[in-house]
Design an enzyme around this catalytic site. Structure first.
Site, PDB file in Angstrom:
ATOM      1  N   LYS A 186       0.826  -1.201   0.000  1.00 34.61           N
ATOM      2  CA  LYS A 186       0.000   0.000   0.000  1.00 34.61           C
ATOM      3  C   LYS A 186       0.872   1.267   0.000  1.00 34.61           C
ATOM      4  O   LYS A 186       2.072   1.209   0.187  1.00 34.61           O
ATOM      5  CB  LYS A 186      -0.945  -0.026   1.208  1.00 34.61           C
ATOM      6  CG  LYS A 186      -1.961  -1.186   1.163  1.00 34.61           C
ATOM      7  CD  LYS A 186      -2.782  -1.220  -0.112  1.00 34.61           C
ATOM      8  CE  LYS A 186      -4.125  -1.919   0.017  1.00 34.61           C
ATOM      9  NZ  LYS A 186      -4.073  -3.384   0.101  1.00 34.61           N
TER      10      LYS A 186
HETATM   11  C1  LIG Z   1      -5.414  -4.137   0.911  1.00 35.79           C
HETATM   12  C2  LIG Z   1      -6.866  -3.968   0.967  1.00 35.79           C
HETATM   13  C3  LIG Z   1      -7.618  -4.335   2.084  1.00 35.79           C
HETATM   14  C4  LIG Z   1      -7.097  -5.138   3.241  1.00 35.79           C
HETATM   15  O1  LIG Z   1      -5.919  -4.761   3.761  1.00 35.79           O
HETATM   16  P1  LIG Z   1      -4.920  -5.802   4.464  1.00 35.79           P
HETATM   17  O2  LIG Z   1      -4.091  -4.849   5.266  1.00 35.79           O
HETATM   18  O3  LIG Z   1      -4.127  -6.473   3.387  1.00 35.79           O
HETATM   19  O4  LIG Z   1      -5.701  -6.724   5.298  1.00 35.79           O
HETATM   20  C5  LIG Z   1      -8.969  -4.051   2.102  1.00 35.79           C
HETATM   21  N1  LIG Z   1      -9.564  -3.464   1.056  1.00 35.79           N
HETATM   22  C6  LIG Z   1      -8.897  -3.124  -0.050  1.00 35.79           C
HETATM   23  C7  LIG Z   1      -9.617  -2.451  -1.165  1.00 35.79           C
HETATM   24  C8  LIG Z   1      -7.531  -3.382  -0.141  1.00 35.79           C
HETATM   25  O5  LIG Z   1      -6.873  -3.073  -1.265  1.00 35.79           O
END
Ligand SMILES: *Cc1c(COP(=O)(O)O)cnc(C)c1O
Length: 399
Positions: A186
């Site tokens: 992210k």
């Molecule tokens: C990455 C993501 C999540 C979940 O995040 P994690 O930290 O990997 O559990 C939820 N929603 C979206 C749209 C994502 O891209």
């Protein structure tokens, strides 16, 4: 998009602060931690950077969604409206609190179509969960109106759109609550982590306790805390928070580079008359982590994907229609209600209905869409080469 591309001495310094005290937990140990509170500091930085009243860190973005749903009182038999195009975490979180995911079409914003949401409201609808996919956003105004008109809550999944804004406000801060993910890929990474943001004190207090076994965090002695309700352990560690603290300080720089690279790459695509782009709502500012573009026909889009694959340059170009993680078509495990433990009868019934559900509007968009990820690490030469090769592949197909 990923902040890990610019991992450096700043992150190492913050982590070393924690390693030097050896207090890896975010709560307690007030003496030995020698004033080092990375999780608390990161929560304050989140409130300042994104302009929300409260922030509760969690162990992941998925945990943040589960926490927010629980704090909103979403549970057994309640329906949560979410898009067909998202990450699997969205329905995982909904199922985790015993609720029912109701999947509806996306529009050319690649996020919830407000009309489809309106049609999906039932007396059991408890929450609307727009997912701001690929750096840009849902048109929140009509969605907030629908939520208000029906006295239901709105939870923004802004996990993929850190740094984007709507009506001048940070994505994730406009609904009753909003979440970010800080997983490894992210915009800001903690390694693993997430956050619930809200301007509602009640939701914050619930999230704070829920993520730590229901501890009320009212006294100075953790062992003497009371438990007003049942919680879980969705805590972030000090080590993870330390990485995020260094990253959030660099967010402005990340977004600047991203915007620049986005514009340079997009220019190559804009030069092709057959290429069109996702709609960014008029009130919104894209975080620029992806360029999402369409070709006129699905078979042309498939042909471009094949060409990129053959040339070994598909990486970073996502054809969601064929993707296992992000689009309903390939969510066989969800449609089969393949849970390790028994789901409720209502959940099972709703999931089984998905096997036969048709989403022609979503299919018509996603089958023609490719999202090209924008890197923070590209040199101008690499970017130029990427743009030229991508444009050449498209032109060979569309003529
Ligand atoms: C990455 C993501 C999540 C979940 O995040 P994690 O930290 O990997 O559990 C939820 N929603 C979206 C749209 C994502 O891209």
């Amino acid at each position: 998009m990923p902040g890990f591309e610019l991992f450096g001495d700043e992150e190492r310094k913050e982590v070393n602060d924690v390693l030097n005290t050896g207090i890896l937990m975010r709560y307690g140990f007030d003496g030995p931690r020698k004033g080092i509170w990375k999780a608390k500091e990161l929560e304050q930085a989140i409130c300042q950077t994104f302009g929300c009243q409260y922030a509760q860190l969690t162990s992941s973005g998925t945990a943040a969604l589960s926490t927010a749903l629980a704090a909103l009182g979403v549970g057994a038999g309640d329906e949560v409206i979410m898009p067909t195009f998202t990450f699997v975490a969205s329905f995982e979180a909904v199922l985790s609190v015993g609720a029912i995911p109701v999947l509806v079409d996306v529009d050319d914003t690649l996020t919830l179509d407000p009309e489809a949401v309106r049609s999906a409201i039932t007396p059991r609808t408890k929450c609307i969960m727009p997912v701001h996919m690929c750096g840009s956003m849902a048109d929140l105004d009509p969605l907030l109106t629908i939520a208000r008109d029906n006295s239901i809550s709105l939870l923004e999944d802004a996990c993929q759109s850190i740094g984007g804004t709507y009506q001048g406000k940070a994505l994730g801060t406009l609904g009753d609550a909003g979440t970010f993910s800080f997983d490894f890929v992210k915009m800001i990474t903690c390694g693993e982590g997430g956050v619930v943001m809200t301007n509602r004190r009640d939701l914050y207090e619930k999230s704070d306790a829920y993520t730590d076994h229901g501890h009320d965090h009212l006294g100075v002695d953790r062992g003497a805390d009371l438990h007003p309700f049942i919680g879980y352990n969705y805590r972030i560690s000090e080590l993870h928070a330390a990485v995020g603290l260094a990253q959030i300080r660099k967010l402005g720089q990340f977004l600047e580079i991203q915007k620049r690279n986005h514009a340079a790459l997009k220019a190559h695509l804009e030069a092709i008359p057959q290429v069109s782009f996702r709609r960014v709502p008029a009130a919104g500012v894209d975080s620029c982590s992806f360029i999402s573009w369409f070709l006129p026909e699905a078979r042309q889009t498939e042909a471009v994907v094949e060409k990129l694959k053959a040339q070994g340059i598909l990486a970073g170009n996502f054809y969601w229609y064929q993707n296992n993680w992000h689009y309903i078509r390939k969510w066989q495990h969800l449609k089969q209600a393949a849970s390790l433990f028994p789901l409720s009868a209502a959940q099972e019934k709703a999931l089984q209905q998905l096997e036969h559900a048709q989403y022609p509007a979503s299919d018509a968009l996603l089958s023609r869409c490719i999202s090209t990820a924008v890197s923070l690490a590209w040199t101008p030469e690499q970017m130029e080469e990427k743009g030229q090769k991508l444009a050449a592949a498209i032109k060979e197909v569309v003529g």
